[in-house]
Design an enzyme around this catalytic site. Structure first.
Site, PDB file in Angstrom:
ATOM      1  N   ASP A  96       6.561   0.580   6.832  1.00 18.76           N
ATOM      2  CA  ASP A  96       5.065   0.184   6.761  1.00 18.76           C
ATOM      3  C   ASP A  96       4.342   1.201   5.636  1.00 18.76           C
ATOM      4  O   ASP A  96       3.842   2.371   5.899  1.00 18.76           O
ATOM      5  CB  ASP A  96       4.253   0.553   7.904  1.00 18.76           C
ATOM      6  CG  ASP A  96       2.672   0.350   7.711  1.00 18.76           C
ATOM      7  OD1 ASP A  96       2.237  -0.587   7.064  1.00 18.76           O
ATOM      8  OD2 ASP A  96       1.990   0.702   8.583  1.00 18.76           O
ATOM      9  N   GLU A 120       3.858  -6.340   3.972  1.00 17.63           N
ATOM     10  CA  GLU A 120       3.759  -5.677   5.422  1.00 17.63           C
ATOM     11  C   GLU A 120       4.940  -6.227   6.232  1.00 17.63           C
ATOM     12  O   GLU A 120       5.557  -7.096   6.094  1.00 17.63           O
ATOM     13  CB  GLU A 120       2.329  -6.083   5.996  1.00 17.63           C
ATOM     14  CG  GLU A 120       1.172  -5.552   5.348  1.00 17.63           C
ATOM     15  CD  GLU A 120       0.698  -4.119   5.760  1.00 17.63           C
ATOM     16  OE1 GLU A 120       1.605  -3.352   6.389  1.00 17.63           O
ATOM     17  OE2 GLU A 120      -0.408  -3.541   5.367  1.00 17.63           O
ATOM     18  N   ASP A 154      -0.213   4.300   0.817  1.00 22.55           N
ATOM     19  CA  ASP A 154      -0.473   5.308   2.012  1.00 22.55           C
ATOM     20  C   ASP A 154       0.204   4.967   3.136  1.00 22.55           C
ATOM     21  O   ASP A 154       0.558   4.090   3.698  1.00 22.55           O
ATOM     22  CB  ASP A 154      -1.939   5.520   2.076  1.00 22.55           C
ATOM     23  CG  ASP A 154      -2.522   4.113   2.652  1.00 22.55           C
ATOM     24  OD1 ASP A 154      -2.403   3.181   2.044  1.00 22.55           O
ATOM     25  OD2 ASP A 154      -3.466   4.472   3.555  1.00 22.55           O
ATOM     26  N   HIS A 174       0.868  -1.192  -0.143  1.00 21.23           N
ATOM     27  CA  HIS A 174       0.070  -0.064   0.098  1.00 21.23           C
ATOM     28  C   HIS A 174       0.979   1.236   0.058  1.00 21.23           C
ATOM     29  O   HIS A 174       1.772   1.382   0.706  1.00 21.23           O
ATOM     30  CB  HIS A 174      -1.067  -0.012   1.047  1.00 21.23           C
ATOM     31  CG  HIS A 174      -0.417  -0.010   2.570  1.00 21.23           C
ATOM     32  ND1 HIS A 174       0.200   0.987   3.147  1.00 21.23           N
ATOM     33  CD2 HIS A 174      -0.222  -1.140   3.429  1.00 21.23           C
ATOM     34  CE1 HIS A 174       0.524   1.011   4.412  1.00 21.23           C
ATOM     35  NE2 HIS A 174       0.295  -0.319   4.567  1.00 21.23           N
ATOM     36  N   HIS A 184       3.619   3.448  12.560  1.00 20.75           N
ATOM     37  CA  HIS A 184       2.779   4.228  12.786  1.00 20.75           C
ATOM     38  C   HIS A 184       3.465   5.339  13.997  1.00 20.75           C
ATOM     39  O   HIS A 184       2.832   5.918  14.749  1.00 20.75           O
ATOM     40  CB  HIS A 184       1.589   3.898  13.495  1.00 20.75           C
ATOM     41  CG  HIS A 184       0.758   3.008  12.524  1.00 20.75           C
ATOM     42  ND1 HIS A 184      -0.559   2.769  12.864  1.00 20.75           N
ATOM     43  CD2 HIS A 184       0.908   2.666  11.345  1.00 20.75           C
ATOM     44  CE1 HIS A 184      -1.222   1.998  11.642  1.00 20.75           C
ATOM     45  NE2 HIS A 184      -0.063   2.076  10.756  1.00 20.75           N
ATOM     46  N   GLU A 229      -5.087   1.891   2.450  1.00 22.77           N
ATOM     47  CA  GLU A 229      -5.090   0.665   3.103  1.00 22.77           C
ATOM     48  C   GLU A 229      -5.542   0.944   4.680  1.00 22.77           C
ATOM     49  O   GLU A 229      -6.088   0.356   5.557  1.00 22.77           O
ATOM     50  CB  GLU A 229      -3.967  -0.129   3.180  1.00 22.77           C
ATOM     51  CG  GLU A 229      -3.520  -1.395   3.785  1.00 22.77           C
ATOM     52  CD  GLU A 229      -3.240  -1.207   5.262  1.00 22.77           C
ATOM     53  OE1 GLU A 229      -3.490  -2.327   5.891  1.00 22.77           O
ATOM     54  OE2 GLU A 229      -2.704  -0.420   5.811  1.00 22.77           O
ATOM     55  N   GLU A 230      -4.605   2.069   5.157  1.00 23.46           N
ATOM     56  CA  GLU A 230      -4.572   2.618   6.412  1.00 23.46           C
ATOM     57  C   GLU A 230      -6.095   2.873   6.988  1.00 23.46           C
ATOM     58  O   GLU A 230      -6.241   3.065   8.208  1.00 23.46           O
ATOM     59  CB  GLU A 230      -3.533   3.532   6.722  1.00 23.46           C
ATOM     60  CG  GLU A 230      -2.325   3.310   6.543  1.00 23.46           C
ATOM     61  CD  GLU A 230      -1.734   2.382   7.580  1.00 23.46           C
ATOM     62  OE1 GLU A 230      -2.447   1.744   8.509  1.00 23.46           O
ATOM     63  OE2 GLU A 230      -0.341   1.947   7.452  1.00 23.46           O
TER      64      GLU A 230
END
Length: 387
Positions: A105, A165, A75, A73, A359, A137-138
Site C-alpha cells: 500500500d 491500490e 505516503d 500515492h 496498514h 492519500e492516507e
C-alpha cells in the site's frame, strides 16, 4: 536483470524512505523524478503550499491530450505502536513475499511502474504515458486533489487512469466516497445548579447526533436500485463526541466527529443539507435565545469522491484486455480514483497485493502479485507502441 529483480531493488529503495503522511515525501519524489528524468521523461514536481510535500507528474511520449495515467500515492501510514518483527523501513524477502511498510500500500505498484518505464521510454508511443505519484492519500487524498487542479491549470487532459491500490490485480470499477466532518458546538458555561442559565453544548451535540441517527435510517430507503456495494446504501456513523469538564459545570464547548460513505454525490448533498437545515432551524434558535453568540459550525475534514461504476469505461476495457479479467468489482475502501473520474478521466483501481495486508505490522506483497502487475504493464507498453 529481469524486471522482477529491478522491481525488488526499486521497492527496497522506496520502502527505505519513511514517507509517513505526517512527514515529508520530498526525498522519495526527488528520487523517482531523477530516475524518470534519466529516461527522458518530462518531470513536473508540484510542491504544496508548505514546501514539505510534493506530487510528481512525469510524461513519456507525445505531448498531447488523451494520455494514460499510472498513479500511486507515496505516503504510508504510521508504524508507531505496531509490533513489527523487523525494521519496517528495511525491505526483507521471505517465503515468496516482500515485507516492509508500504510494500503493498502502495509502493509495490510504484516500483513495478518504475521498473517497466524503460520499456515505454524505448518505444515510439501512440499516446502519452503519465506516471503520477501523490502525497497524503492516507489523510484525505490531499495530494490528488491538488494535482487535478494543477493539471487543469496547465491544460493537461489525460483520458484514463489506472490507480494501483492493492486489489490482488482484480479490476475495481467502483467504491464509495469517504467524507469526514467535525461539528463544533459553542454554548455558554455556567454552574450546574442553574442549567437554564447556560447553553449546554453537550446536550445540543447529543440532539445533533440523534438527528444523524435518524438520517442514517433514511439513507437505507435511498438505496440505489442494483447497488453492488456492501452494504448497498450510504453509511453514516459517529466516531467521537467530546465535551465538558466536570459534573457540576454546564459545558460550553462540545464536538462531534462523524463520517459519511456515500454511494453517490446526491446522498452527500442530501445529508449535508439536512443537518445544516436542522442546525439553522432548530438548534441555533434555541441556543441563541439564551446566548446570542452561540454557534454550531460543521468543519469539512475531508471529502473524497467515490468512484462511480459507469457503462462506458475505457480504462476498464484496456485493463481487462491486459489481464484477461472477465469482470470488474466494487470495494468498500476508498482511493484517489474518484478524483480522476471527476476530472473527466475513465478510471479503475488495479494493483498488486491485498488490502488485507495494508496498514498492518509486517505488511507484505507477494512476489507473484508483482509479477502479474509487471505483465500488465509490459502489455500496456506493447499496446501503446503497436496502436
Amino acid at each position: 536483470m529481469a524486471l522482477i529483480d529491478d522491481t525488488k531493488e526499486i521497492l527496497g529503495e522506496l520502502i527505505a524512505f519513511p514517507t509517513v503522511s505526517s512527514d515529508s515525501n520530498l526525498e522519495l519524489i526527488a528520487h523517482a523524478a531523477d530516475r524518470l528524468g534519466a529516461l527522458g521523461a518530462e518531470t513536473r514536481v508540484l510542491v504544496d503550499e508548505t514546501g514539505s510535500k510534493a506530487n510528481l507528474f512525469a510524461t513519456i511520449g507525445p505531448e498531447r491530450d488523451g494520455g494514460i495515467v499510472l498513479s500511486g500515492h507515496s505516503d504510508v501510514v504510521p508504524v508507531a505502536d505496531q509490533d513489527w518483527s523487523a525494521d519496517p523501513f528495511a525491505m526483507r524477502e521471505a517465503d515468496g513475499r516482500l515485507y516492509g511498510r508500504g510494500a503493498c500500500d502502495m509502493k509495490g505498484f510504484i516500483a513495478a511502474v518504475l521498473a517497466v518505464v524503460p520499456l515505454f521510454a524505448s518505444r515510439q508511443l501512440s499516446r502519452p504515458l503519465h506516471v503520477c505519484l501523490t502525497y497524503d492519500e492516507e489523510v484525505g487524498c490531499l495530494g490528488a486533489r491538488k494535482l487535478v487542479g494543477d493539471l487543469a491549470a496547465m491544460d493537461i487532459r489525460p483520458s484514463l487512469a489506472i490507480i494501483g491500490e492493492p486489489t490482488e490485480m482484480r479490476i475495481i470499477e467502483g467504491h464509495k466516497g469517504c467524507c469526514e466532518y467535525t461539528t463544533v458546538f459553542r454554548g455558554l458555561e455556567g454552574h450546574g445548579s442553574v442549567p437554564d442559565a447556560g447553553v449546554n453544548a453537550v446536550e445540543y451535540a447529543v440532539r445533533y447526533v440523534t438527528r444523524l441517527m435518524e438520517l442514517r435510517e433514511v439513507l437505507k430507503a435511498r438505496t440505489p436500485d442494483g447497488s453492488r456495494f456492501e452494504p448497498p446504501w450510504t453509511t453514516l456513523q459517529v466516531g467521537r463526541l467530546a465535551g465538558g469538564v466536570a459534573h457540576n459545570v454546564i459545558p460550553g464547548l462540545a464536538s462531534v466527529d462523524w463520517e459519511l460513505r456515500p454511494v453517490s454525490e446526491a446522498d452527500r448533498h442530501f445529508i449535508c443539507e439536512q443537518v445544516d437545515a436542522y442546525v439553522a432551524g432548530e438548534l441555533l434558535p434555541a441556543m441563541r435565545a439564551v446566548h446570542g453568540s452561540a454557534e454550531v459550525v460543521r468543519h469539512v475534514i475531508g471529502e473524497v469522491a467515490g468512484l462511480e461504476p459507469v457503462d462506458d469505461n475505457e480504462a476498464r476495457r484496456i485493463v481487462a484486455a491486459l489481464t484477461g479479467a472477465n469482470g470488474a468489482d466494487v470495494v468498500s475502501f476508498g482511493t484517489e480514483a474518484g478524483l480522476f473520474q471527476q476530472f473527466g478521466m475513465s478510471a479503475v483501481v488495479c494493483g498488486p497485493g491485498s488490502i488485507a495486508q495494508a496498514h498492518k505490522p509486517d505488511e507484505f506483497v507477494e512476489i507473484s502479485q508483482l509479477q502479474a502487475c509487471i505483465a500488465m504493464l509490459t502489455g500496456l507498453a506493447g499496446k501503446l507502441a503497436a496502436a
